[in-house]
Motif scaffolding. Sequence first.
Motif, mmCIF file in Angstrom:
data_model
loop_
_atom_site.group_PDB
_atom_site.id
_atom_site.type_symbol
_atom_site.label_atom_id
_atom_site.label_comp_id
_atom_site.label_asym_id
_atom_site.label_seq_id
_atom_site.Cartn_x
_atom_site.Cartn_y
_atom_site.Cartn_z
ATOM 1 N N UNK A 1 44.957 36.690 43.522
ATOM 2 C CA UNK A 1 45.741 35.584 42.971
ATOM 3 C C UNK A 1 45.759 34.393 43.921
ATOM 4 N N UNK A 2 45.859 34.665 45.221
ATOM 5 C CA UNK A 2 45.839 33.591 46.218
ATOM 6 C C UNK A 2 44.509 32.836 46.147
ATOM 7 N N UNK A 3 43.426 33.571 46.062
ATOM 8 C CA UNK A 3 42.109 32.947 45.974
ATOM 9 C C UNK A 3 41.945 32.130 44.702
ATOM 10 N N UNK A 4 42.434 32.647 43.593
ATOM 11 C CA UNK A 4 42.353 31.929 42.326
ATOM 12 C C UNK A 4 43.194 30.658 42.377
ATOM 13 N N UNK A 5 44.371 30.735 42.987
ATOM 14 C CA UNK A 5 45.231 29.561 43.108
ATOM 15 C C UNK A 5 44.565 28.490 43.975
ATOM 16 N N UNK B 1 42.810 23.361 44.895
ATOM 17 C CA UNK B 1 42.177 22.664 46.014
ATOM 18 C C UNK B 1 40.678 22.441 45.867
ATOM 19 N N UNK B 2 39.997 23.347 45.210
ATOM 20 C CA UNK B 2 38.538 23.340 45.284
ATOM 21 C C UNK B 2 37.810 22.904 44.021
ATOM 22 N N UNK B 3 38.470 22.891 42.890
ATOM 23 C CA UNK B 3 37.741 22.601 41.655
ATOM 24 C C UNK B 3 38.608 21.853 40.657
ATOM 25 N N UNK C 1 36.772 28.763 35.388
ATOM 26 C CA UNK C 1 36.960 29.770 34.346
ATOM 27 C C UNK C 1 37.236 31.105 35.011
ATOM 28 N N UNK C 2 38.131 31.861 34.423
ATOM 29 C CA UNK C 2 38.416 33.213 34.900
ATOM 30 C C UNK C 2 37.840 34.167 33.864
ATOM 31 N N UNK C 3 36.922 35.013 34.294
ATOM 32 C CA UNK C 3 36.214 35.912 33.391
ATOM 33 C C UNK C 3 36.382 37.338 33.897
ATOM 34 N N UNK C 4 36.655 38.250 33.002
ATOM 35 C CA UNK C 4 36.767 39.665 33.374
ATOM 36 C C UNK C 4 35.463 40.157 33.984
ATOM 37 N N UNK C 5 35.579 41.145 34.849
ATOM 38 C CA UNK C 5 34.372 41.760 35.389
ATOM 39 C C UNK C 5 33.578 42.391 34.254
#
Length: 50
Positions: free
Chosen positions: A10-14, A19-21, A25-29
Amino acid sequence: MSTISTRNELHGMEAVATQHAERYAVVSLLQDEPVGVERLQRLALGGALL
């Protein structure tokens, strides 16, 4: 998934979202990655990846 691992994800997604994009898109594995135009189009249209 462990609680620590979930928090790290969650930290990485936040960080990506704030900050970075501008867009992301968030996609299931998936068992098979959607590589190539045809597979990405099927993914975008909600179809199964074969």
